[in-house]
Write a protein that holds these residues in place. Sequence first.
Motif, PDB file in Angstrom:
ATOM      1  N   UNK A 168      16.624  -1.434  24.233  1.00  0.00           N
ATOM      2  CA  UNK A 168      16.304  -0.036  24.550  1.00  0.00           C
ATOM      3  C   UNK A 168      17.294   0.927  23.912  1.00  0.00           C
ATOM      4  N   UNK A 169      18.575   0.581  23.932  1.00  0.00           N
ATOM      5  CA  UNK A 169      19.595   1.456  23.352  1.00  0.00           C
ATOM      6  C   UNK A 169      19.359   1.649  21.860  1.00  0.00           C
ATOM      7  N   UNK A 170      19.121   0.550  21.151  1.00  0.00           N
ATOM      8  CA  UNK A 170      19.096   0.572  19.686  1.00  0.00           C
ATOM      9  C   UNK A 170      17.709   0.596  19.056  1.00  0.00           C
ATOM     10  N   UNK A 171      16.658   0.468  19.866  1.00  0.00           N
ATOM     11  CA  UNK A 171      15.318   0.375  19.293  1.00  0.00           C
ATOM     12  C   UNK A 171      15.047  -0.993  18.701  1.00  0.00           C
ATOM     13  N   UNK A 172      15.800  -1.997  19.133  1.00  0.00           N
ATOM     14  CA  UNK A 172      15.612  -3.371  18.687  1.00  0.00           C
ATOM     15  C   UNK A 172      14.436  -3.999  19.434  1.00  0.00           C
ATOM     16  N   UNK A 173      14.013  -5.162  18.989  1.00  0.00           N
ATOM     17  CA  UNK A 173      12.907  -5.880  19.614  1.00  0.00           C
ATOM     18  C   UNK A 173      13.301  -7.336  19.830  1.00  0.00           C
ATOM     19  N   UNK A 174      12.570  -7.979  20.729  1.00  0.00           N
ATOM     20  CA  UNK A 174      12.746  -9.415  20.948  1.00  0.00           C
ATOM     21  C   UNK A 174      11.959 -10.128  19.852  1.00  0.00           C
ATOM     22  N   UNK A 175      12.568 -11.053  19.124  1.00  0.00           N
ATOM     23  CA  UNK A 175      11.848 -11.751  18.055  1.00  0.00           C
ATOM     24  C   UNK A 175      10.784 -12.675  18.639  1.00  0.00           C
ATOM     25  N   UNK A 176       9.845 -13.117  17.814  1.00  0.00           N
ATOM     26  CA  UNK A 176       8.823 -14.052  18.304  1.00  0.00           C
ATOM     27  C   UNK A 176       9.465 -15.351  18.784  1.00  0.00           C
ATOM     28  N   UNK A 177       8.825 -16.027  19.751  1.00  0.00           N
ATOM     29  CA  UNK A 177       9.374 -17.308  20.223  1.00  0.00           C
ATOM     30  C   UNK A 177       9.278 -18.366  19.132  1.00  0.00           C
ATOM     31  N   UNK A 178      10.011 -19.461  19.289  1.00  0.00           N
ATOM     32  CA  UNK A 178       9.956 -20.534  18.290  1.00  0.00           C
ATOM     33  C   UNK A 178       8.533 -21.074  18.127  1.00  0.00           C
ATOM     34  N   UNK A 179       8.272 -21.609  16.951  1.00  0.00           N
ATOM     35  CA  UNK A 179       6.959 -22.178  16.670  1.00  0.00           C
ATOM     36  C   UNK A 179       6.612 -23.228  17.728  1.00  0.00           C
ATOM     37  N   UNK A 180       5.362 -23.193  18.176  1.00  0.00           N
ATOM     38  CA  UNK A 180       4.899 -24.128  19.187  1.00  0.00           C
ATOM     39  C   UNK A 180       4.981 -23.589  20.602  1.00  0.00           C
ATOM     40  N   UNK A 181       5.528 -22.383  20.769  1.00  0.00           N
ATOM     41  CA  UNK A 181       5.642 -21.772  22.095  1.00  0.00           C
ATOM     42  C   UNK A 181       4.968 -20.403  22.067  1.00  0.00           C
ATOM     43  N   UNK A 182       4.125 -20.148  23.071  1.00  0.00           N
ATOM     44  CA  UNK A 182       3.419 -18.868  23.146  1.00  0.00           C
ATOM     45  C   UNK A 182       4.348 -17.739  23.577  1.00  0.00           C
ATOM     46  N   UNK A 183       5.327 -18.045  24.426  1.00  0.00           N
ATOM     47  CA  UNK A 183       6.248 -17.027  24.941  1.00  0.00           C
ATOM     48  C   UNK A 183       7.654 -17.610  25.015  1.00  0.00           C
ATOM     49  N   UNK A 184       8.634 -16.714  25.173  1.00  0.00           N
ATOM     50  CA  UNK A 184      10.010 -17.161  25.386  1.00  0.00           C
ATOM     51  C   UNK A 184      10.140 -17.873  26.728  1.00  0.00           C
ATOM     52  N   UNK A 185       9.348 -17.445  27.733  1.00  0.00           N
ATOM     53  CA  UNK A 185       9.376 -18.137  29.028  1.00  0.00           C
ATOM     54  C   UNK A 185       8.938 -19.584  28.865  1.00  0.00           C
ATOM     55  N   UNK A 186       7.887 -19.807  28.054  1.00  0.00           N
ATOM     56  CA  UNK A 186       7.444 -21.185  27.786  1.00  0.00           C
ATOM     57  C   UNK A 186       8.562 -22.001  27.135  1.00  0.00           C
ATOM     58  N   UNK A 187       9.225 -21.402  26.150  1.00  0.00           N
ATOM     59  CA  UNK A 187      10.335 -22.083  25.487  1.00  0.00           C
ATOM     60  C   UNK A 187      11.447 -22.385  26.487  1.00  0.00           C
TER      61      UNK A 187
END
Length: 144
Positions: free
Chosen positions: A25-44
Amino acid sequence: MSSIKQFQVTFDCAEPERVARFWCEVLGYVVPPPPEGFATWDDFDRSLPAEEQGSAFACVDPSGVGPRLFFQRVPEGKTVKNRLHLDVRVGTGLVGDERLAVLEAECARLIALGAERVQLLPADGVNESCLVMRDVEGNEFCLD
């Protein structure tokens, strides 16, 4: 002559995802996509051993220009002043009251995200004014 190297900035913290999302939020950054084979970071995260779940998180500059920020869980809390800090450049090229107004506006936005204002360092004839702040886990940074 050596070539320029890419680098990332690593934060030690108690809650990696919380701190990473603050800096997104401070920098306008984003969360990168999860590793291949995972739909979400929670899944990973659920695929990791229990002791490693929630132990790290990252965010990136969507333009690819700025460094990757990496947040890793450590057992100890912050106890002393940072030896390294980020300067969030919101007042570049501005001076005097115009600069202070921009710094104060950004300070108010970041306080709403959980930051804490520490102190204003006023212009001193060499350096322009800046605001010292703390992020959601107490890490110092400056609005410059």
